[in-house]
Design a protein around this motif. Structure first.
Motif, PDB file in Angstrom:
ATOM      1  N   HIS A 193      40.443  37.817  34.159  1.00 48.67           N
ATOM      2  CA  HIS A 193      40.822  39.213  33.957  1.00 48.67           C
ATOM      3  C   HIS A 193      41.541  39.447  32.645  1.00 48.67           C
ATOM      4  N   LEU A 211      30.674  37.597  39.575  1.00 49.41           N
ATOM      5  CA  LEU A 211      31.893  38.382  39.764  1.00 49.41           C
ATOM      6  C   LEU A 211      31.750  39.752  39.113  1.00 49.41           C
ATOM      7  N   ALA A 249      29.515  41.902  41.183  1.00 45.92           N
ATOM      8  CA  ALA A 249      30.144  42.347  42.429  1.00 45.92           C
ATOM      9  C   ALA A 249      31.317  43.285  42.170  1.00 45.92           C
ATOM     10  N   GLY A 250      31.537  43.610  40.893  1.00 42.91           N
ATOM     11  CA  GLY A 250      32.638  44.520  40.572  1.00 42.91           C
ATOM     12  C   GLY A 250      34.003  43.892  40.747  1.00 42.91           C
ATOM     13  N   LEU A 251      34.044  42.565  40.766  1.00 40.35           N
ATOM     14  CA  LEU A 251      35.313  41.892  41.042  1.00 40.35           C
ATOM     15  C   LEU A 251      36.065  41.506  39.769  1.00 40.35           C
ATOM     16  N   ASP A 295      36.964  44.063  37.998  1.00 45.56           N
ATOM     17  CA  ASP A 295      37.834  45.233  37.922  1.00 45.56           C
ATOM     18  C   ASP A 295      38.961  45.037  38.918  1.00 45.56           C
ATOM     19  N   ILE A 296      40.159  45.232  38.433  1.00 51.21           N
ATOM     20  CA  ILE A 296      41.269  45.122  39.366  1.00 51.21           C
ATOM     21  C   ILE A 296      41.195  46.283  40.345  1.00 51.21           C
ATOM     22  N   GLY A 297      40.661  47.418  39.883  1.00 59.71           N
ATOM     23  CA  GLY A 297      40.353  48.518  40.784  1.00 59.71           C
ATOM     24  C   GLY A 297      41.551  49.351  41.144  1.00 59.71           C
TER      25      GLY A 297
END
Lengths: 258, 198, 198
Positions: C98, C167, C170-172, C174-176
């Motif tokens: 990240h 990752l 799967a959109g992972l 992004d901390i979101g």
């Protein structure tokens, strides 16, 4: 359920926080995290926390906060959405966000494990044990202006010339030399004798002769002041005579001076 | 002989990673009993003999070393600005004005012995070089300035160096009060190296 | 092709002698203009592919390294590294995948405050370092991985991190919003490290 997981009762320390615990519980559902039932998970979590009879409150504070939040989430999921509060996220949105967090943490845990599973330097693979290093050679670059070059030449002239003068100086008859010479005659001149006869025998050019005369005269004055010799001059610019004082002429005799 | 190849690979990795030379008995331990370490090491050394790194025996053990013939190519050059000492600048000026000039003559003109390294510095800078020898006792080297000397100072030839009168006019030969009135003699001296001598 | 052979020998020696991976532009400088460094390096890497040491690209540069399959045989050379805690491993993964990432973001992802010493361990190992500050309230430090992280884990760049593409898909990566806004109590907790520390 509590009978199935006695180990969990005593072991909150094994979890890296509420999300980690949720993740562990989710894994017990043995379903794809994407298809997880957040409602079931919330129940599981609440049951797990309720079963903790010996919770240390200090450690468990954030677990309890999560339990409270999950109870709230559960109520949002079970009850109809309140009509007000347009901006507030729906129960479904909150559940989806929680599911994302779980998947994110799970992904990071897997990634960490994958990193550590790679061959690591100093464990599985090694770099050169004793690299010789790449030697550095300095290539000097000199800067010098023409002015500096010429100034240095002038400076050299100056210095060398000054040297010539200091070397010529000993070619003159010094006062020390004259004193040494005259000291040899002290006490051996009973009669008046002309100064010129005491000048060094090896007469050289004009400058040397003049310097010898001057230094010898100065030496005579010095010896006279010390009472070791007597001087006489009959007229201005006339010849200068000298002799030993009476006392020195007759070392055995009485006092007396000229 | 796949096992032999594996042993060679292991040896290669061991020599590479070890912080110091490895003795043959250490290698025997690593490869297991019955391994012909001597033959393996010889084979590996031969396969590296022509390469950029060689397997050599040092301090009782074997180790990789970069090939000696590559040493000059391995070194990195770095440009460093340096200043010449006053003695070096003066020596350069004397070579420029009095060339061809011997070391003894330079010393006579400067009135002091040349420190070891002074001429070396100028040689390193590429501004002076020896050219031939003086006939006479000891046949000393003659020193002259180089073409890069001329390039550096923007001169077409050494004849473009200002003469002594011009130097004096420029204030570069000004002589202090101690010298009294003898400047003219110096000018004459300068034209003939060696006569500066005290 | 004797010149080519000499260039390969020089490359070989450079890689052995250099204490760190050498980037291709450094190699170009060393070999001289017009050398086909890429092809030369590839040729050398191929000739070492089956050997006990391999030429690999790490952290943007080329270096020799022992072959990974020899790990069990080289085992006694092993320097036993202190075992990283689970928190440290997770934190390292979060920084790696990240980056640049702030401490608060690490805590948000993990759902718990970072214990004192977790980042310190990674910093001490030389695997993470701060780089710049995030614009915004409190201007927190950004954390990134270092080139010795890449070298240690045998990566040429962070784009080679295992599973990166899945990752991302799967959109992972992004901390979101979940971590930051919609679970308010957790986000607030994460912003205040220290309160949770046991």
């Amino acid at each position: 359920m509590s009978a199935a997981q006695p180990a969990l009762v005593l072991d909150l320390d094994g979890y890296e926080g509420p999300i980690d615990l949720l993740l562990a519980l989710a894994r017990e559902q043995k379903v794809d995290l994407a298809k997880l039932s957040i409602l079931a998970l919330a129940d599981q979590y609440l049951a797990f926390i309720a079963a903790q009879t010996r919770l240390c409150l200090e450690i468990a504070a954030d677990y309890l906060v999560m339990a409270a939040w999950l109870a709230y989430l559960k109520s949002r999921l079970l009850l109809p959405e309140p009509p007000s509060d347009d901006d507030a996220p729906s129960g479904e949105q909150l559940a989806a966000a929680l599911a994302h967090r779980l998947r994110l943490l799970a992904a990071m845990q897997r990634a960490g494990a994958a990193l550590l599973a790679r061959p690591q330097l100093g464990r599985e693979v090694f770099l050169r044990g004793a690299p010789e290093g790449i030697p550095r050679i300095d290539r000097p670059v000199y800067s010098l202006s023409l002015y500096e070059l010429l100034a240095a030449y002038g400076e050299g002239h100056r210095r060398v010339h000054a040297r010539v003068l200091t070397i010529e100086a000993p070619a003159l008859h010094s006062l020390d030399e004259a004193l040494r010479r005259l000291a040899e005659f002290v006490g051996q001149v009973p009669e008046w004798r002309e100064l010129a006869s005491f000048l060094p025998a090896e007469m050289r050019g004009g400058v040397f002769r003049r310097s010898a005369l001057a230094s010898t005269f100065a030496a005579l004055l010095e010896l006279t002041r010390a009472g070791r010799i007597e001087l006489r001059q009959d007229r201005a610019f006339g010849p200068i005579y000298l002799r030993s004082p009476a006392a020195r002429r007759s070392p055995a005799g009485g006092a007396g001076a000229g | 002989m796949s096992e032999r190849r594996e042993q060679l690979r292991l040896l290669e990795a061991l020599f590479f990673a070890a912080p110091e030379p490895l003795a043959e008995d250490e290698l025997s331990q690593r490869l297991g009993d019955g391994s012909d370490v001597v033959a393996l090491v010889r084979e590996l050394a031969e396969s590296y003999a022509e390469r950029g790194v060689n397997l050599v025996c040092l301090a009782g053990g074997w180790t990789f070393r970069t090939a000696p013939d590559l040493a000059p190519l391995l070194a990195t050059e770095r440009v460093v600005a340096r200043k010449l000492s006053r003695a070096a600048v003066e020596t350069l000026a004397i070579v420029a004005y009095h060339q061809p000039v011997t070391r003894a003559e330079i010393e006579a003109i400067r009135g002091v012995a040349l420190a070891r390294g002074t001429l070396d510095r100028l040689l390193e800078a590429g501004w002076v070089r020896p050219r031939g020898r003086r006939e006479g006792p000891g046949r000393p080297l003659n020193w002259v300035t180089t073409s890069s000397f001329l390039v550096h100072f923007g001169l077409d030839s050494v004849n473009e160096l200002p003469g002594l009168d011009e130097l004096r006019a420029a204030g570069l030969l000004d002589i202090g009060p101690a010298a009294l009135g003898e400047a003219p003699e110096l000018a004459a001296d300068a034209a003939e190296p060696g006569e500066f001598e005290a």
